[in-house]
Design a protein around this motif. Structure first.
Motif, PDB file in Angstrom:
ATOM      1  N   LYS A   1       0.832  -1.203   0.000  1.00 44.16           N
ATOM      2  CA  LYS A   1       0.000   0.000   0.000  1.00 44.16           C
ATOM      3  C   LYS A   1       0.869   1.257   0.000  1.00 44.16           C
ATOM      4  CE  LYS A   1      -3.773   2.203   2.619  1.00 44.16           C
ATOM      5  NZ  LYS A   1      -3.085   3.449   2.952  1.00 44.16           N
ATOM      6  N   ASP A   2       1.882   1.279   0.839  1.00 45.12           N
ATOM      7  CA  ASP A   2       2.743   2.464   0.926  1.00 45.12           C
ATOM      8  C   ASP A   2       3.473   2.721  -0.385  1.00 45.12           C
ATOM      9  OD1 ASP A   2       1.910   2.817   3.497  1.00 45.12           O
ATOM     10  OD2 ASP A   2       3.708   1.964   4.422  1.00 45.12           O
ATOM     11  N   GLU A   3       3.975   1.644  -1.000  1.00 47.13           N
ATOM     12  CA  GLU A   3       4.716   1.810  -2.250  1.00 47.13           C
ATOM     13  C   GLU A   3       3.801   2.304  -3.377  1.00 47.13           C
ATOM     14  OE1 GLU A   3       8.194   1.384  -3.054  1.00 47.13           O
ATOM     15  OE2 GLU A   3       8.039   1.799  -0.904  1.00 47.13           O
ATOM     16  N   LEU A   4       2.600   1.752  -3.425  1.00 46.30           N
ATOM     17  CA  LEU A   4       1.681   2.184  -4.474  1.00 46.30           C
ATOM     18  C   LEU A   4       1.233   3.624  -4.249  1.00 46.30           C
ATOM     19  CD1 LEU A   4      -0.493  -1.012  -5.051  1.00 46.30           C
ATOM     20  CD2 LEU A   4       1.361  -0.122  -6.467  1.00 46.30           C
TER      21      LEU A   4
ATOM     22  N   TRP B   1       6.782   0.472 -17.604  1.00 45.36           N
ATOM     23  CA  TRP B   1       6.661   0.543 -16.140  1.00 45.36           C
ATOM     24  C   TRP B   1       5.199   0.733 -15.722  1.00 45.36           C
ATOM     25  CZ3 TRP B   1       5.131   4.332 -12.618  1.00 45.36           C
ATOM     26  CH2 TRP B   1       5.477   4.086 -11.284  1.00 45.36           C
ATOM     27  N   VAL B   2       4.483   1.608 -16.430  1.00 46.54           N
ATOM     28  CA  VAL B   2       3.077   1.837 -16.119  1.00 46.54           C
ATOM     29  C   VAL B   2       2.279   0.547 -16.308  1.00 46.54           C
ATOM     30  CG1 VAL B   2       0.987   3.028 -16.886  1.00 46.54           C
ATOM     31  CG2 VAL B   2       3.103   4.308 -16.603  1.00 46.54           C
ATOM     32  N   LYS B   3       2.591  -0.190 -17.357  1.00 51.45           N
ATOM     33  CA  LYS B   3       1.892  -1.464 -17.582  1.00 51.45           C
ATOM     34  C   LYS B   3       2.141  -2.440 -16.434  1.00 51.45           C
ATOM     35  CE  LYS B   3       1.497  -5.357 -20.781  1.00 51.45           C
ATOM     36  NZ  LYS B   3       1.730  -6.358 -19.734  1.00 51.45           N
ATOM     37  N   ARG B   4       3.360  -2.475 -15.933  1.00 56.31           N
ATOM     38  CA  ARG B   4       3.678  -3.377 -14.817  1.00 56.31           C
ATOM     39  C   ARG B   4       2.920  -2.968 -13.557  1.00 56.31           C
ATOM     40  NH1 ARG B   4       9.991  -3.819 -14.183  1.00 56.31           N
ATOM     41  NH2 ARG B   4       9.357  -5.384 -12.636  1.00 56.31           N
ATOM     42  N   VAL B   5       2.821  -1.663 -13.323  1.00 53.88           N
ATOM     43  CA  VAL B   5       2.054  -1.191 -12.165  1.00 53.88           C
ATOM     44  C   VAL B   5       0.590  -1.593 -12.304  1.00 53.88           C
ATOM     45  CG1 VAL B   5       1.257   0.845 -10.922  1.00 53.88           C
ATOM     46  CG2 VAL B   5       3.613   0.740 -11.734  1.00 53.88           C
ATOM     47  N   ARG B   6       0.053  -1.432 -13.499  1.00 51.73           N
ATOM     48  CA  ARG B   6      -1.338  -1.792 -13.732  1.00 51.73           C
ATOM     49  C   ARG B   6      -1.568  -3.286 -13.463  1.00 51.73           C
ATOM     50  NH1 ARG B   6      -1.523  -0.669 -18.929  1.00 51.73           N
ATOM     51  NH2 ARG B   6      -1.955   1.527 -18.589  1.00 51.73           N
ATOM     52  N   ASP B   7      -0.675  -4.121 -13.965  1.00 54.26           N
ATOM     53  CA  ASP B   7      -0.810  -5.571 -13.756  1.00 54.26           C
ATOM     54  C   ASP B   7      -0.708  -5.939 -12.280  1.00 54.26           C
ATOM     55  OD1 ASP B   7      -1.145  -5.933 -16.449  1.00 54.26           O
ATOM     56  OD2 ASP B   7       0.940  -6.530 -16.838  1.00 54.26           O
ATOM     57  N   ILE B   8       0.197  -5.290 -11.583  1.00 51.95           N
ATOM     58  CA  ILE B   8       0.348  -5.572 -10.147  1.00 51.95           C
ATOM     59  C   ILE B   8      -0.913  -5.156  -9.395  1.00 51.95           C
ATOM     60  CG2 ILE B   8       1.561  -4.808  -8.066  1.00 51.95           C
ATOM     61  CD1 ILE B   8       4.132  -4.796  -9.739  1.00 51.95           C
ATOM     62  N   ALA B   9      -1.473  -4.000  -9.751  1.00 50.06           N
ATOM     63  CA  ALA B   9      -2.700  -3.550  -9.095  1.00 50.06           C
ATOM     64  C   ALA B   9      -3.823  -4.553  -9.318  1.00 50.06           C
ATOM     65  CB  ALA B   9      -3.094  -2.174  -9.626  1.00 50.06           C
TER      66      ALA B   9
ATOM     67  N   GLU C   1       8.539  -4.525  -5.139  1.00 50.83           N
ATOM     68  CA  GLU C   1       9.927  -4.147  -4.864  1.00 50.83           C
ATOM     69  C   GLU C   1      10.694  -3.934  -6.156  1.00 50.83           C
ATOM     70  OE1 GLU C   1      11.089  -7.447  -2.478  1.00 50.83           O
ATOM     71  OE2 GLU C   1      10.610  -6.454  -0.576  1.00 50.83           O
ATOM     72  N   ALA C   2      10.415  -4.809  -7.150  1.00 45.57           N
ATOM     73  CA  ALA C   2      11.126  -4.709  -8.424  1.00 45.57           C
ATOM     74  C   ALA C   2      10.776  -3.418  -9.163  1.00 45.57           C
ATOM     75  CB  ALA C   2      10.804  -5.929  -9.293  1.00 45.57           C
ATOM     76  N   ILE C   3       9.475  -3.077  -9.205  1.00 51.71           N
ATOM     77  CA  ILE C   3       9.113  -1.864  -9.935  1.00 51.71           C
ATOM     78  C   ILE C   3       9.530  -0.612  -9.180  1.00 51.71           C
ATOM     79  CG2 ILE C   3       7.163  -2.974 -11.104  1.00 51.71           C
ATOM     80  CD1 ILE C   3       5.320  -1.408  -9.235  1.00 51.71           C
TER      81      ILE C   3
END
Length: 954
Positions: free
Chosen positions: A35-38, A62-70, A126-128
């Motif tokens: 939560k804190d990282e996002l 990078w944005v795509k990776r964030v979207r997938d993680i979410a 952590e990776a992103i």
């Protein structure tokens, strides 16, 4: 949008961390870390708009990776809620030591799996975080834009006549072509680049009262690049039947092209007609359609718009004329730009902004659509900061100059999109789910947005009210257009302009926001979260042999050609649907309730509208998150008692109506339910519940539903009036009320309401009234009043004439008196007045100053009404008068030049009279009444002016 996905997830994580159930050891810490990282990434995502993503491939990845993680984390939270929270909460003794131990043992495996999933997601976060791109130089130079203060539903994408500078001359030229004294069928082709205003120009001509008066048989057909000939022809058949007032034969749905052409040709053979084909892309479409349009030597016309010059020249080669729409000259472009950008400043550009504005205008290349789109962006900006305006100009830059005009326009529209606040971007992207030219009902869109989680709560407002404000904001930014309006001025349907839709669809695909399945050879993304199936569900089933991962949150199906009875939702995969929130099967060829639906634990929105479903199982109670259940126009007449266990349900819509018999008392069918309906405290819309069984207790139950905005009641008995009145007094939020008696002789006793709902806007009463309910006179917000079978002895106008906002009044067998008197200054806002079957009515008196805004007057089946309304000449805004089955003496008195009372209506553009004969309506213009008979198959719409399909909707 990735920032939207993260925002929704952060809300869920906040709730998760507050749950009573203890998380697996270490999981809480992992969730807090994620939560804190996002939260840290969210600010970056807010400025990572599409333009930046395209310029920086690293950022885009990078944005795509964030979207997938979410999305992965959202799945994990849903898994947690399902496996742990709700299971834990089912036991009444959940705080007992025994229950805690038992629960811990039973869920050990599930908790271990969830912990493992979250640990994996933490590693990805952590990776992103470590690989976060360096975009420190990217900063937003302006704060959030102020929302437009112009609260109008004007659509700048389908330009109004007043907005499209220079339209007067081309409109006159087209009118001259339509009225030219040529007996043969002529084709008028309007061509030019997309966005020039071809459709706008054609629509202005088509809607001209003089044009529609000359061409009583008319139809407007929207096309697209993927238009299918049979669907186009079916649409044309339906429109022509609507305009002649006869329901289209049921067999039309199964007809092939050749038979459809034959039907159309027969309908048009003896009429002067006008057919508009809007946005023709292929010559073969014209070749096929023209065979159905007879050259009957009656001066018929076909108007065609296209982006292709060769199609324009080809279509009018035999007899007709092509019309090339040009780009706006510099001065006219500037005039349009200033009027749309500086509406609050006398349409005048401030001197210090003139240079930068003219530079921005150059980028629009004289394209009206581009000008209006960029004006929509600029109109909300402050006037003092010139740097803010120069930034807009610089954002186009050198890469735009030199590109073709279509690319220029796309970039302008993209800027309009990128300027939206994040919460509106997802809402606009969502419209790409609907097929081309699909007219979208605002309430359908609002309920879908809420189910998707796009709507942010605001103090003092329901989610529906917030969503409605989103629609208005999109309208004010010219990103939505109004397609149809109700008689009281509300938007009935909306859509995006086709060019805007193309751009938004590209963005949706690029961001994997939604997947549209309509072609068998389509390229599927790695993951599918929102799926729109168009034409055939077979397209989806074919993907089971592919590597596409279905993680569906939404499944919508449109215009399916194959039966859903052979389509099992389970075939999408055991995990593909388990977290579905939206399931919209409206108009699907479905005959039975799909049993898999009750296992869709998180489902919030379920629509089976316009299907043949007959029964709803009691197991629907398992859908504890359900907020909308739409069963309109199905064959469901009874709901199981378990429906009352759906405590989150906000919209319960169950009714069917028969369009062709709107004046028949039992033309609408509601539903019965043997359940404590008062337990459903979240209900906002309840239509139409039949109250003839257990009515006494049911009326009391209704009083508990204090959140109701719309209530529809059928089969009301007189004895239950007092209980209903008491309940209505508690419904302080009510906006619409519809009450129908058990039969037309039953009295509706609703007089004893001492505290009526002051926000009420629409009132529909069908049944006897001993006297007019006086409390109605206090409803200052009322805009619609429709009364049927009241049979009042007192003139109802006395009680309604002072209501300041009343715009539409319809009476059917309401008054048994001989005279209706409209007092001066009465009905100040009335636009539409309909009087039907008032057998005793002999005269109407309209004082000067009454109904000053009236635009439409419909009088029908009033056999004793033989004299022209006294004072009708005072109605200077009147545009249309329609008579149905009225005495010949009245009609003859209004005949042009020869009728003794023609002078009183000579300034009304459109006056028609119709008679029901031999199963069809014969229609006459007053010029020809008494001289010639018209074919009943070529008559105007049967009571279409009364908006028959929507008249008694709530």
């Amino acid at each position: 949008m990735a920032d939207s996905s993260v925002s929704f997830l952060l809300d869920k994580l906040s709730v998760l961390l507050q749950e009573e159930v203890n998380l697996q050891k270490g999981v809480r810490e992992d969730v807090v870390y994620i939560k804190d990282e996002l939260e840290r990434h969210k600010a970056l995502l807010m400025v990572a708009d599409d333009a930046l993503e395209h310029k920086d491939p690293e950022l885009k990845v990078w944005v795509k990776r964030v979207r997938d993680i979410a999305n992965d984390m959202e799945d994990a939270v849903d898994e947690y809620n399902f496996r742990l929270v709700d299971q834990h909460g089912k036991n009444n003794n959940k705080n007992s030591s025994f229950h805690k131990i038992s629960f811990g043992i039973k869920t050990m495996k599930a908790r271990h799996k969830i912990a493992s999933n979250i640990q994996g997601i933490k590693s990805k976060v952590e990776a992103i975080s470590h690989g976060r791109p360096n975009i420190s130089e990217v900063r937003t130079s302006s704060s959030k834009r102020l929302s437009s203060k112009i609260d109008s539903q004007g659509d700048a994408l389908l330009l109004e006549e007043a907005d499209l500078v220079g339209i007067e001359q081309p409109k006159k030229q087209l009118n001259d072509m339509l009225f030219k004294d040529e007996s043969g069928r002529a084709v008028i082709s309007i061509y030019g680049m997309g966005g020039l205003g071809k459709t706008t120009l054609a629509k202005q001509v088509y809607d001209d009262p003089k044009v529609q008066k000359r061409f009583r048989i008319h139809a407007w057909v929207n096309l697209s690049q993927s238009s299918k000939l049979e669907e186009l022809l079916k649409d044309l058949v339906q429109q022509l039947h609507n305009v002649i007032g006869k329901p289209a034969p049921e067999a039309v749905g199964q007809m092939k092209s050749e038979k459809l052409k034959e039907v159309i040709k027969n309908l048009l053979q003896r009429s002067r007609y006008l057919i508009v084909l809007d946005d023709v892309w292929h010559a073969n479409i014209w070749d096929a359609v023209k065979l159905a349009l007879p050259n009957n030597d009656r001066g018929s016309r076909v108007m065609l718009t296209t982006r292709k010059k060769d199609i324009a020249l080809y279509s009018c080669a035999e007899l007709g004329k092509d019309f090339h729409l040009e780009f706006l000259p510099e001065q006219e472009a500037w005039s349009l730009f200033c009027r749309k950008t500086f509406q609050g400043d006398n349409n005048s550009c401030p001197p210090h902004l003139e240079e930068v504005c003219k530079n921005i205008l150059k980028l629009c290349g004289g394209l009206p659509l581009a000008i209006v789109a960029i004006s929509g962006v600029l109109s909300t900006r402050g006037r003092t900061n010139i740097e803010d305006w120069q930034m807009v100009c610089r954002s186009f830059g050198s890469e735009i100059q030199g590109n073709d005009k279509l690319e220029d326009m796309k970039k302008v529209i993209s800027l309009s999109f990128n300027e939206l606040p994040y919460y509106l971007k997802s809402c606009l992207l969502y419209l790409s789910i609907f097929p081309e030219f699909h007219a979208i009902e605002p309430m359908r869109l609002i309920r879908l947005w809420i189910a998707e989680g796009f709507i942010n709560g605001e103090d003092g407002k329901t989610l529906e009210e917030v969503a409605d404000s989103y629609i208005k904001e999109l309208l004010n930014r010219s990103l939505l257009q109004v397609v149809g309006k109700t008689s009281d001025g509300r938007m009935k349907t909306c859509r995006m302009h086709d060019l805007l839709r193309e751009i938004v669809s590209l963005k949706s695909r690029d961001q994997n926001f939604a997947t549209i399945a309509k072609d068998q050879d389509m390229v599927w993304p790695e993951r599918v979260r929102r799926l729109s199936v168009i034409n055939s569900s077979h397209n989806v089933l074919l993907q089971q042999n592919m590597t596409t991962l279905f993680q569906l949150r939404s499944l919508l199906m449109f215009a399916l050609s194959d039966s859903l009875n052979s389509f099992s939702l389970h075939e999408l995969g055991s995990n593909g649907l388990k977290w579905l929130r939206v399931l919209d099967l409206q108009d699907a060829p479905l005959e039975a309730f799909p049993v898999e639906i009750v296992n869709l634990y998180l489902l919030k929105y379920l629509s089976l509208k316009n299907t043949k479903v007959k029964n709803i199982p009691g197991s629907i109670k398992k859908l504890q998150y359900l907020e909308t259940l739409n069963l309109k126009q199905t064959y469901v007449t009874e709901l199981p008692a378990e429906i009352a266990e759906l405590k989150r349900l906000r919209h319960l819509l169950v009714y069917r109506y028969e369009i062709e018999s709107y004046a028949y008392f039992h033309s609408r069918h509601g539903f019965k339910v043997a359940a404590p309906i008062g337990n459903m405290l979240s209900l906002q819309k309840l239509c139409f519940i039949e109250v003839d069984q257990g009515s006494g207790a049911l009326m009391v139950e209704l009083g508990k539903l204090t959140q109701l905005r719309r209530l529809g009641i059928r089969k009301m008995r007189q004895k239950d009036g007092a209980a209903l009145c008491s309940s209505i007094e508690k419904m302080i939020n009510l906006r619409s009320l519809s009450i129908t008696a058990i039969d037309e002789d039953e009295i509706i006793d609703i007089h004893d309401i001492s505290k009526p709902p002051q926000y009420l806007q629409q009132l529909y009463l069908s049944g006897r009234l001993e006297k007019f309910p006086c409390w109605i006179s206090s409803l200052k917000n009322l805009v619609r009043v429709f009364l049927k079978w009241s049979r009042l002895k007192e003139d109802p106008l006395v009680f309604l004439q002072d209501l300041p906002n009343l715009r539409h009044v319809e009476f059917l067998q309401v008054y048994v008196g001989e005279t209706m008197h409209f007092n001066a200054k009465g009905f100040p806002s009335l636009k539409v007045l309909g009087l039907d079957d008032l057998e005793g009515l002999k005269s109407m008196i309209i004082e000067e100053g009454a109904m000053q805004g009236l635009k439409k007057l419909i009088i029908q089946q009033c056999g004793s009404f033989k004299n022209v309304p006294l004072g009708i000449e005072h109605l200077t805004k009147l545009k249309n008068i329609e008579f149905f089955d009225m005495p010949k003496e009245l009609i003859m008195a209004l005949r042009p030049n020869v009728g003794k009372d023609y002078w009183s209506v000579q300034n009304v553009p459109s006056i028609y009279s119709s008679y029901w004969r031999d199963g069809g309506w014969d229609v006459y213009s007053l010029e020809t009444f008494g001289e010639q008979e018209s074919d009943s198959n070529h008559s105007s719409a049967m009571r279409r002016s009364l908006e028959v399909p929507t008249l008694w909707k709530v």
